[in-house]
Design a protein around this motif. Sequence first.
Motif, PDB file in Angstrom:
ATOM      1  N   MET A  37     -18.630  61.671 -19.593  1.00 33.08           N
ATOM      2  CA  MET A  37     -19.633  61.180 -20.558  1.00 33.08           C
ATOM      3  C   MET A  37     -19.729  62.101 -21.766  1.00 33.08           C
ATOM      4  SD  MET A  37     -21.869  58.595 -20.438  1.00 33.08           S
ATOM      5  CE  MET A  37     -23.534  59.142 -20.800  1.00 33.08           C
ATOM      6  N   LEU A  38     -19.541  61.555 -22.933  1.00 33.76           N
ATOM      7  CA  LEU A  38     -19.622  62.392 -24.136  1.00 33.76           C
ATOM      8  C   LEU A  38     -20.997  62.318 -24.806  1.00 33.76           C
ATOM      9  CD1 LEU A  38     -16.106  61.749 -25.737  1.00 33.76           C
ATOM     10  CD2 LEU A  38     -16.919  63.810 -24.578  1.00 33.76           C
ATOM     11  N   GLU A  39     -21.783  61.324 -24.401  1.00 33.15           N
ATOM     12  CA  GLU A  39     -23.112  61.117 -24.983  1.00 33.15           C
ATOM     13  C   GLU A  39     -23.927  62.421 -24.995  1.00 33.15           C
ATOM     14  OE1 GLU A  39     -23.879  57.694 -25.638  1.00 33.15           O
ATOM     15  OE2 GLU A  39     -25.751  58.283 -26.636  1.00 33.15           O
ATOM     16  N   ASN A  40     -24.421  62.776 -26.168  1.00 30.78           N
ATOM     17  CA  ASN A  40     -25.289  63.954 -26.352  1.00 30.78           C
ATOM     18  C   ASN A  40     -24.622  65.318 -26.185  1.00 30.78           C
ATOM     19  OD1 ASN A  40     -27.682  62.760 -27.172  1.00 30.78           O
ATOM     20  ND2 ASN A  40     -28.105  62.125 -25.057  1.00 30.78           N
ATOM     21  N   LYS A  41     -23.313  65.345 -26.006  1.00 34.74           N
ATOM     22  CA  LYS A  41     -22.625  66.642 -25.961  1.00 34.74           C
ATOM     23  C   LYS A  41     -22.667  67.250 -27.362  1.00 34.74           C
ATOM     24  CE  LYS A  41     -20.994  66.587 -21.684  1.00 34.74           C
ATOM     25  NZ  LYS A  41     -21.791  67.266 -20.673  1.00 34.74           N
ATOM     26  N   VAL A  42     -22.842  68.566 -27.414  1.00 38.75           N
ATOM     27  CA  VAL A  42     -22.819  69.250 -28.710  1.00 38.75           C
ATOM     28  C   VAL A  42     -21.396  69.747 -28.957  1.00 38.75           C
ATOM     29  CG1 VAL A  42     -23.708  71.151 -30.079  1.00 38.75           C
ATOM     30  CG2 VAL A  42     -25.218  69.973 -28.456  1.00 38.75           C
ATOM     31  N   VAL A  43     -20.811  69.287 -30.054  1.00 39.99           N
ATOM     32  CA  VAL A  43     -19.437  69.658 -30.393  1.00 39.99           C
ATOM     33  C   VAL A  43     -19.451  70.545 -31.631  1.00 39.99           C
ATOM     34  CG1 VAL A  43     -17.118  68.792 -30.917  1.00 39.99           C
ATOM     35  CG2 VAL A  43     -18.685  67.384 -29.564  1.00 39.99           C
ATOM     36  N   VAL A  44     -18.897  71.741 -31.504  1.00 38.53           N
ATOM     37  CA  VAL A  44     -18.759  72.638 -32.656  1.00 38.53           C
ATOM     38  C   VAL A  44     -17.317  72.554 -33.130  1.00 38.53           C
ATOM     39  CG1 VAL A  44     -18.768  75.052 -33.395  1.00 38.53           C
ATOM     40  CG2 VAL A  44     -20.572  74.208 -31.869  1.00 38.53           C
ATOM     41  N   ILE A  45     -17.145  72.226 -34.410  1.00 37.55           N
ATOM     42  CA  ILE A  45     -15.778  72.066 -34.943  1.00 37.55           C
ATOM     43  C   ILE A  45     -15.582  73.021 -36.113  1.00 37.55           C
ATOM     44  CG2 ILE A  45     -14.096  70.431 -35.867  1.00 37.55           C
ATOM     45  CD1 ILE A  45     -15.751  68.151 -34.778  1.00 37.55           C
ATOM     46  N   THR A  46     -14.579  73.904 -36.031  1.00 37.41           N
ATOM     47  CA  THR A  46     -14.269  74.750 -37.183  1.00 37.41           C
ATOM     48  C   THR A  46     -13.236  74.033 -38.057  1.00 37.41           C
ATOM     49  OG1 THR A  46     -12.385  75.987 -36.267  1.00 37.41           O
ATOM     50  CG2 THR A  46     -14.604  76.796 -35.715  1.00 37.41           C
ATOM     51  N   GLY A  47     -13.294  74.292 -39.348  1.00 38.45           N
ATOM     52  CA  GLY A  47     -12.403  73.575 -40.273  1.00 38.45           C
ATOM     53  C   GLY A  47     -12.812  72.116 -40.376  1.00 38.45           C
ATOM     54  N   ALA A  48     -14.105  71.866 -40.120  1.00 40.33           N
ATOM     55  CA  ALA A  48     -14.584  70.481 -39.982  1.00 40.33           C
ATOM     56  C   ALA A  48     -14.620  69.701 -41.294  1.00 40.33           C
ATOM     57  CB  ALA A  48     -15.977  70.480 -39.347  1.00 40.33           C
ATOM     58  N   GLY A  49     -14.474  70.399 -42.413  1.00 41.66           N
ATOM     59  CA  GLY A  49     -14.448  69.685 -43.689  1.00 41.66           C
ATOM     60  C   GLY A  49     -13.061  69.143 -44.017  1.00 41.66           C
ATOM     61  N   GLY A  50     -12.063  69.547 -43.238  1.00 38.62           N
ATOM     62  CA  GLY A  50     -10.677  69.163 -43.528  1.00 38.62           C
ATOM     63  C   GLY A  50     -10.332  67.764 -43.060  1.00 38.62           C
ATOM     64  N   ILE A  51      -9.089  67.371 -43.340  1.00 38.20           N
ATOM     65  CA  ILE A  51      -8.651  65.992 -43.061  1.00 38.20           C
ATOM     66  C   ILE A  51      -8.718  65.674 -41.561  1.00 38.20           C
ATOM     67  CG2 ILE A  51      -6.700  64.398 -43.187  1.00 38.20           C
ATOM     68  CD1 ILE A  51      -6.776  65.061 -45.945  1.00 38.20           C
ATOM     69  N   ILE A  52      -8.070  66.508 -40.757  1.00 38.01           N
ATOM     70  CA  ILE A  52      -7.964  66.195 -39.321  1.00 38.01           C
ATOM     71  C   ILE A  52      -9.325  66.342 -38.637  1.00 38.01           C
ATOM     72  CG2 ILE A  52      -7.036  67.086 -37.128  1.00 38.01           C
ATOM     73  CD1 ILE A  52      -4.374  67.539 -38.520  1.00 38.01           C
ATOM     74  N   CYS A  53     -10.005  67.450 -38.916  1.00 33.97           N
ATOM     75  CA  CYS A  53     -11.236  67.713 -38.165  1.00 33.97           C
ATOM     76  C   CYS A  53     -12.414  66.869 -38.630  1.00 33.97           C
ATOM     77  CB  CYS A  53     -11.540  69.203 -38.187  1.00 33.97           C
ATOM     78  SG  CYS A  53     -10.352  70.073 -37.147  1.00 33.97           S
ATOM     79  N   SER A  54     -12.414  66.435 -39.883  1.00 35.07           N
ATOM     80  CA  SER A  54     -13.496  65.528 -40.297  1.00 35.07           C
ATOM     81  C   SER A  54     -13.338  64.184 -39.580  1.00 35.07           C
ATOM     82  CB  SER A  54     -13.518  65.341 -41.821  1.00 35.07           C
ATOM     83  OG  SER A  54     -12.320  64.754 -42.269  1.00 35.07           O
ATOM     84  N   GLU A  55     -12.103  63.772 -39.377  1.00 35.84           N
ATOM     85  CA  GLU A  55     -11.842  62.528 -38.638  1.00 35.84           C
ATOM     86  C   GLU A  55     -12.304  62.691 -37.180  1.00 35.84           C
ATOM     87  OE1 GLU A  55     -10.771  59.434 -39.288  1.00 35.84           O
ATOM     88  OE2 GLU A  55     -10.754  58.961 -37.134  1.00 35.84           O
ATOM     89  N   MET A  56     -11.987  63.872 -36.588  1.00 39.78           N
ATOM     90  CA  MET A  56     -12.410  64.116 -35.199  1.00 39.78           C
ATOM     91  C   MET A  56     -13.940  64.117 -35.106  1.00 39.78           C
ATOM     92  SD  MET A  56      -9.790  67.080 -33.893  1.00 39.78           S
ATOM     93  CE  MET A  56      -8.116  66.644 -33.376  1.00 39.78           C
TER      94      MET A  56
END
Length: 274
Positions: free
Chosen positions: A1-20
């Motif tokens: 279950m992914l509902e309500n999981k907190v995901v920290v993404i570095t490089g999150a403004g970039g092409i790949i990670c913004s999509e993720m």
Amino acid sequence: MLENKVVVITGAGGIICSEMAKFLSNKGCKIALLDLNFEMAKKVSDEINGSGGNSLAVKCNVLDIESIRKAKEEVDKYFGGCDILINGAGGNSPKATTENEYHELNLPDETKDFFALEKEGIEFVFNLNILGTILPTQIFAKDMIGRKGANIINISSMNAYTPLTKIPAYSGAKSAVSNFTQWTAVYFSHVGLRCNAIAPGFLRTMQNEKLLFDDNGNPTKRTEKILNSTPMGRFVKPEELNGALEFLVDSDKSSAVTGICIPVDCGFSAYSGV
Ligand code: NAD
């Protein structure tokens, strides 16, 4: 279950990670978007929040321990901890890229060959990709232990399998990212924290734009080589990484999977070229 999981993404403004980030937000995750470029992270965050998601943009330099600590404090305060860490910040530099694929006798003096690569460029690329994966893992992983379904995703690359010409530092650094993924998986295996990686094939993004297209936007010889070496004959689209990502981060689907790297590459890594 992914509902309500907190995901920290570095490089999150970039092409790949913004999509993720957008994909995982649509799955019900809360997203902390960490990026050196705050404006880019904020833009993605605004988009996510504007469509009903819950996200926070945080300025963070993955090479600066204090900056990562501060980002973690912000995330803890806003979301109450981190369940999934995606180490996405990475990239190459023209200063660590040779002009020629092969060394030859009698090359013109001005050729930017292997011998002309600058230490600063090589250091920058190694640091950004491998140190920039290790440091956020050090800062975030400790408190992820004990959280149900916690796991880490690193972003590797095709050149981790076999180095690509021209980019020795990026190839070596991504190879280290795959290696560190296995190391991390083993290290945290007794405390319920999984670690896996995704190795994207060739995408058309900012970091490789200059290698793939000339100033007039025409495909370079390198682009022709890439597509000829890709059985499916095309670039990977950012959204095509989402299936592998969902499988790896969702512990209902991959609870026994740790230490692997999934290539999402239109067949590139499977093809010998013959
Ligand atoms: P991108 O350049 O679009 O995004 C990278 C992001 O990282 C940017 O928003 C940038 O501001 C941020 N960043 C740079 N230095 C940082 C730092 N010190 N601290 C925090 N953030 C920092 O790149 P992308 O193509 O989306 O790549 C994302 C990841 O995927 C990278 O690790 C890259 O090496 C890897 N990758 C990309 C490709 C490709 O074809 N584009 C292929 C394989 C792997």
